[in-house]
Design an enzyme around this catalytic site. Structure first.
Site, PDB file in Angstrom:
ATOM      1  N   CYS A  31     -21.742 -25.553 -32.975  1.00 31.90           N
ATOM      2  CA  CYS A  31     -20.507 -24.793 -33.162  1.00 31.90           C
ATOM      3  C   CYS A  31     -19.297 -25.529 -32.596  1.00 31.90           C
ATOM      4  CB  CYS A  31     -20.596 -23.465 -32.412  1.00 31.90           C
ATOM      5  SG  CYS A  31     -21.672 -22.251 -33.169  1.00 31.90           S
ATOM      6  N   CYS A  35     -15.853 -20.805 -31.578  1.00 31.15           N
ATOM      7  CA  CYS A  35     -16.720 -19.922 -32.376  1.00 31.15           C
ATOM      8  C   CYS A  35     -16.957 -18.593 -31.672  1.00 31.15           C
ATOM      9  CB  CYS A  35     -18.058 -20.577 -32.669  1.00 31.15           C
ATOM     10  SG  CYS A  35     -19.049 -19.592 -33.821  1.00 31.15           S
ATOM     11  N   CYS A  62     -22.982 -24.317 -37.887  1.00 31.28           N
ATOM     12  CA  CYS A  62     -22.890 -22.858 -37.884  1.00 31.28           C
ATOM     13  C   CYS A  62     -22.140 -22.408 -39.127  1.00 31.28           C
ATOM     14  CB  CYS A  62     -22.152 -22.435 -36.621  1.00 31.28           C
ATOM     15  SG  CYS A  62     -21.553 -20.751 -36.599  1.00 31.28           S
ATOM     16  N   CYS A  65     -18.290 -20.816 -37.904  1.00 34.12           N
ATOM     17  CA  CYS A  65     -17.127 -21.635 -37.522  1.00 34.12           C
ATOM     18  C   CYS A  65     -17.048 -22.932 -38.316  1.00 34.12           C
ATOM     19  CB  CYS A  65     -17.143 -21.899 -36.021  1.00 34.12           C
ATOM     20  SG  CYS A  65     -18.555 -22.877 -35.467  1.00 34.12           S
TER      21      CYS A  65
HETATM   22 ZN   LIG Z   1     -20.181 -21.280 -34.778  1.00 33.61          ZN
END
Ligand SMILES: [Zn+2]
Length: 190
Positions: A31, A35, A62, A65
């Site tokens: 991330c 995030c 992810c 994000c």
């Molecule tokens: Zn994330």
């Protein structure tokens, strides 16, 4: 991972976006610091300098994000202004000081921020301060209005009242009488 990086992860601090990425060993996902996904346990965090480095180590980006896609420069700037305001609204921030911090012209900052968010940086800052002040007015019946005004970053109670009235349609005092019932009832019961 150092202290600053850990804090950035816990606070979803967008000012660290681009400076590092973090992978979570239990999920295999990586991330950006900003995030909003649930904060991992520190022992499960691995820090990477780039998205490529994280992917090379076997982590997947992810979906929330999207750390594998670069932020557009304008978007990133807006992101950072919001992060600074949300975290440091009580400081004497100005368009000039924000612009200096982000190494850009106040004019460009003002125009771009407004285009992306619909409000100016100053309006965004005032809205944040008023939001925090409202909470204090509702829940802290013994604090003076001047104290609240200064604590959220206004230079004087009168400036605070003017902005407050403009944004909410009533004075801080009136707002407190109308919404501060929980706190006042508690005080009265003591
Ligand atoms: Zn994330």
């Amino acid at each position: 991972m150092d202290e600053a990086q850990w804090k950035a992860i816990v606070n979803c601090d967008a000012t660290f976006d681009g400076r590092f990425f973090y992978g979570v060993t239990t999920t295999g996902i990586f991330c950006r610091p900003s995030c909003r996904s649930r904060a991992p346990l520190p022992e499960h965090v691995r820090i990477f300098k780039s998205a490529g480095e994280a992917q090379a180590a076997g982590f997947r980006p992810c979906k929330r994000c999207r750390p594998d896609t670069p932020l557009r420069p304008d978007e990133e700037m807006v992101h950072m202004v919001k992060a600074i305001v949300n975290r440091r609204f009580e400081e004497p921030l100005t368009l000039e000081s924000l612009a200096q911090e982000l190494s850009m012209s106040p004019y460009h900052l003002h125009r771009t921020f407004k285009r992306w968010t619909g409000v100016t940086p100053a309006e965004y800052l005032f809205a944040k301060r008023i939001e925090v002040a409202k909470e204090a007015l509702r829940t802290e019946p013994l604090r003076t209005i001047t104290d609240i005004a200064l604590a959220v970053g206004f230079r004087s109670a009168s400036h605070f009242s003017t902005v407050f009235r403009k944004m909410t349609g009533c004075s801080p005092k009136h707002y407190r009488t109308q919404h501060g019932t929980v706190g006042t009832a508690q005080e009265a019961a003591r």
